[in-house]
Design a protein around this motif. Sequence first.
Motif, PDB file in Angstrom:
ATOM      1  N   ILE A 132       0.867  -1.180   0.000  1.00 31.52           N
ATOM      2  CA  ILE A 132       0.000   0.000   0.000  1.00 31.52           C
ATOM      3  C   ILE A 132       0.900   1.224   0.000  1.00 31.52           C
ATOM      4  O   ILE A 132       1.670   1.428   0.938  1.00 31.52           O
ATOM      5  N   LEU A 133       0.822   2.027  -1.056  1.00 34.09           N
ATOM      6  CA  LEU A 133       1.616   3.254  -1.128  1.00 34.09           C
ATOM      7  C   LEU A 133       0.829   4.396  -0.505  1.00 34.09           C
ATOM      8  O   LEU A 133      -0.384   4.496  -0.664  1.00 34.09           O
ATOM      9  N   CYS A 134       1.548   5.258   0.198  1.00 35.04           N
ATOM     10  CA  CYS A 134       0.912   6.330   0.943  1.00 35.04           C
ATOM     11  C   CYS A 134       1.713   7.616   0.802  1.00 35.04           C
ATOM     12  O   CYS A 134       2.942   7.589   0.831  1.00 35.04           O
ATOM     13  N   CYS A 135       1.012   8.735   0.638  1.00 35.52           N
ATOM     14  CA  CYS A 135       1.640  10.056   0.663  1.00 35.52           C
ATOM     15  C   CYS A 135       0.716  10.978   1.462  1.00 35.52           C
ATOM     16  O   CYS A 135      -0.088  10.499   2.242  1.00 35.52           O
ATOM     17  N   ALA A 136       0.812  12.260   1.265  1.00 36.96           N
ATOM     18  CA  ALA A 136      -0.012  13.195   2.032  1.00 36.96           C
ATOM     19  C   ALA A 136      -1.476  13.176   1.597  1.00 36.96           C
ATOM     20  O   ALA A 136      -2.381  13.157   2.433  1.00 36.96           O
ATOM     21  N   THR A 137      -1.715  13.174   0.275  1.00 35.21           N
ATOM     22  CA  THR A 137      -3.096  13.258  -0.221  1.00 35.21           C
ATOM     23  C   THR A 137      -3.501  12.114  -1.138  1.00 35.21           C
ATOM     24  O   THR A 137      -4.646  12.047  -1.562  1.00 35.21           O
ATOM     25  N   GLY A 138      -2.593  11.249  -1.490  1.00 33.35           N
ATOM     26  CA  GLY A 138      -2.882  10.135  -2.389  1.00 33.35           C
ATOM     27  C   GLY A 138      -2.485  10.386  -3.828  1.00 33.35           C
ATOM     28  O   GLY A 138      -2.511   9.471  -4.643  1.00 33.35           O
ATOM     29  N   ALA A 139      -2.089  11.608  -4.166  1.00 36.90           N
ATOM     30  CA  ALA A 139      -1.741  11.929  -5.554  1.00 36.90           C
ATOM     31  C   ALA A 139      -0.356  11.394  -5.928  1.00 36.90           C
ATOM     32  O   ALA A 139      -0.204  10.707  -6.940  1.00 36.90           O
ATOM     33  N   ARG A 140       0.650  11.694  -5.112  1.00 33.16           N
ATOM     34  CA  ARG A 140       2.014  11.218  -5.413  1.00 33.16           C
ATOM     35  C   ARG A 140       2.088   9.697  -5.376  1.00 33.16           C
ATOM     36  O   ARG A 140       2.725   9.074  -6.228  1.00 33.16           O
ATOM     37  N   SER A 141       1.434   9.098  -4.389  1.00 29.49           N
ATOM     38  CA  SER A 141       1.493   7.641  -4.279  1.00 29.49           C
ATOM     39  C   SER A 141       0.748   6.967  -5.426  1.00 29.49           C
ATOM     40  O   SER A 141       1.139   5.888  -5.873  1.00 29.49           O
ATOM     41  N   ASN A 142      -0.295   7.595  -5.923  1.00 28.87           N
ATOM     42  CA  ASN A 142      -1.017   7.029  -7.061  1.00 28.87           C
ATOM     43  C   ASN A 142      -0.112   6.980  -8.290  1.00 28.87           C
ATOM     44  O   ASN A 142      -0.086   5.986  -9.013  1.00 28.87           O
ATOM     45  N   SER A 143       0.649   8.031  -8.522  1.00 33.29           N
ATOM     46  CA  SER A 143       1.563   8.014  -9.675  1.00 33.29           C
ATOM     47  C   SER A 143       2.765   7.102  -9.413  1.00 33.29           C
ATOM     48  O   SER A 143       3.320   6.528 -10.345  1.00 33.29           O
ATOM     49  N   ALA A 144       3.143   6.916  -8.156  1.00 33.39           N
ATOM     50  CA  ALA A 144       4.267   6.033  -7.827  1.00 33.39           C
ATOM     51  C   ALA A 144       3.925   4.555  -8.050  1.00 33.39           C
ATOM     52  O   ALA A 144       4.826   3.728  -8.199  1.00 33.39           O
ATOM     53  N   LEU A 145       2.630   4.235  -8.099  1.00 34.07           N
ATOM     54  CA  LEU A 145       2.231   2.854  -8.388  1.00 34.07           C
ATOM     55  C   LEU A 145       2.830   2.383  -9.708  1.00 34.07           C
ATOM     56  O   LEU A 145       3.239   1.231  -9.844  1.00 34.07           O
ATOM     57  N   ARG A 158       4.899  -0.960 -10.612  1.00 33.14           N
ATOM     58  CA  ARG A 158       4.332  -1.879 -11.622  1.00 33.14           C
ATOM     59  C   ARG A 158       5.397  -2.217 -12.662  1.00 33.14           C
ATOM     60  O   ARG A 158       5.534  -3.359 -13.067  1.00 33.14           O
ATOM     61  N   GLN A 159       6.150  -1.199 -13.078  1.00 32.76           N
ATOM     62  CA  GLN A 159       7.211  -1.420 -14.059  1.00 32.76           C
ATOM     63  C   GLN A 159       8.330  -2.287 -13.499  1.00 32.76           C
ATOM     64  O   GLN A 159       9.033  -2.959 -14.255  1.00 32.76           O
ATOM     65  N   ALA A 160       8.471  -2.281 -12.178  1.00 35.00           N
ATOM     66  CA  ALA A 160       9.489  -3.123 -11.536  1.00 35.00           C
ATOM     67  C   ALA A 160       8.974  -4.540 -11.305  1.00 35.00           C
ATOM     68  O   ALA A 160       9.680  -5.365 -10.728  1.00 35.00           O
ATOM     69  N   GLY A 161       7.734  -4.832 -11.729  1.00 36.97           N
ATOM     70  CA  GLY A 161       7.197  -6.187 -11.642  1.00 36.97           C
ATOM     71  C   GLY A 161       6.311  -6.486 -10.455  1.00 36.97           C
ATOM     72  O   GLY A 161       5.968  -7.648 -10.221  1.00 36.97           O
ATOM     73  N   PHE A 162       5.915  -5.484  -9.704  1.00 37.82           N
ATOM     74  CA  PHE A 162       5.025  -5.708  -8.564  1.00 37.82           C
ATOM     75  C   PHE A 162       3.575  -5.729  -9.054  1.00 37.82           C
ATOM     76  O   PHE A 162       3.178  -4.919  -9.887  1.00 37.82           O
ATOM     77  N   ASP A 163       2.790  -6.669  -8.520  1.00 37.12           N
ATOM     78  CA  ASP A 163       1.404  -6.812  -8.957  1.00 37.12           C
ATOM     79  C   ASP A 163       0.387  -6.363  -7.915  1.00 37.12           C
ATOM     80  O   ASP A 163      -0.598  -5.726  -8.244  1.00 37.12           O
ATOM     81  N   LYS A 164       0.614  -6.719  -6.672  1.00 40.33           N
ATOM     82  CA  LYS A 164      -0.356  -6.434  -5.608  1.00 40.33           C
ATOM     83  C   LYS A 164      -0.104  -5.040  -5.041  1.00 40.33           C
ATOM     84  O   LYS A 164       0.381  -4.884  -3.927  1.00 40.33           O
ATOM     85  N   LEU A 165      -0.459  -4.028  -5.830  1.00 37.94           N
ATOM     86  CA  LEU A 165      -0.198  -2.637  -5.449  1.00 37.94           C
ATOM     87  C   LEU A 165      -1.497  -1.893  -5.188  1.00 37.94           C
ATOM     88  O   LEU A 165      -2.461  -2.035  -5.939  1.00 37.94           O
ATOM     89  N   TYR A 166      -1.478  -1.083  -4.145  1.00 38.14           N
ATOM     90  CA  TYR A 166      -2.650  -0.300  -3.774  1.00 38.14           C
ATOM     91  C   TYR A 166      -2.218   1.106  -3.396  1.00 38.14           C
ATOM     92  O   TYR A 166      -1.083   1.337  -2.988  1.00 38.14           O
ATOM     93  N   ASN A 167      -3.146   2.025  -3.512  1.00 38.61           N
ATOM     94  CA  ASN A 167      -2.916   3.413  -3.136  1.00 38.61           C
ATOM     95  C   ASN A 167      -3.859   3.756  -1.998  1.00 38.61           C
ATOM     96  O   ASN A 167      -5.058   3.460  -2.073  1.00 38.61           O
ATOM     97  N   LEU A 168      -3.339   4.385  -0.947  1.00 37.02           N
ATOM     98  CA  LEU A 168      -4.189   4.864   0.137  1.00 37.02           C
ATOM     99  C   LEU A 168      -4.879   6.133  -0.356  1.00 37.02           C
ATOM    100  O   LEU A 168      -4.256   7.197  -0.429  1.00 37.02           O
ATOM    101  N   ARG A 169      -6.132   5.998  -0.760  1.00 42.29           N
ATOM    102  CA  ARG A 169      -6.894   7.111  -1.311  1.00 42.29           C
ATOM    103  C   ARG A 169      -7.015   8.218  -0.266  1.00 42.29           C
ATOM    104  O   ARG A 169      -7.414   7.982   0.863  1.00 42.29           O
ATOM    105  N   GLY A 170      -6.614   9.416  -0.641  1.00 46.95           N
ATOM    106  CA  GLY A 170      -6.657  10.540   0.287  1.00 46.95           C
ATOM    107  C   GLY A 170      -5.427  10.635   1.171  1.00 46.95           C
ATOM    108  O   GLY A 170      -5.281  11.580   1.935  1.00 46.95           O
TER     109      GLY A 170
END
Length: 138
Positions: free
Chosen positions: A92-105, A109-121
């Motif tokens: 689960i990727l997390c940042c202050a508002t969910g925007a940076r972590s959403n793009s970091a997914l 993904r490009q590094a081969g990770f499949d089970k990725l989530y973003n902490l919305r907000g």
Amino acid sequence: MEFLQQNWYWAALAAASGAWLMADLIRNRGDKSQLSPLEATLLINREDAIVIDIRDPGEYAQGHVPNARHIPAGELARRSGELEKWKNQPLILCCATGARSNSALQTLRQAGFDKLYNLRGGMMEWQKAGQPTSRKRK
């Protein structure tokens, strides 16, 4: 009817606001990678999900999800190898508002990770939901 004529700007604002909310709902409906704080907590507790906080060190030091690993967004591509041991666990990727972590997914993904989530907000929603925070380094 007279009320609407005299207050047309409020009616227009309400209509625009409703349309924006509906568009956001439709856009995110099929995206299962966006988790609410409650959904994230369930994933952490049930599937041992790992939280990766990608904020800057100063933001992380002010408080983060308990047991979150800290890898700043700018270092994520270079340090993705550190996450290899958790490749089969949900991340689960997390940042202050969910925007940076959403793009970091995408980076992971490009590094081969499949089970990725973003902490919305992000941490903003996490704290608003009354979830615990920690200041300990992990």
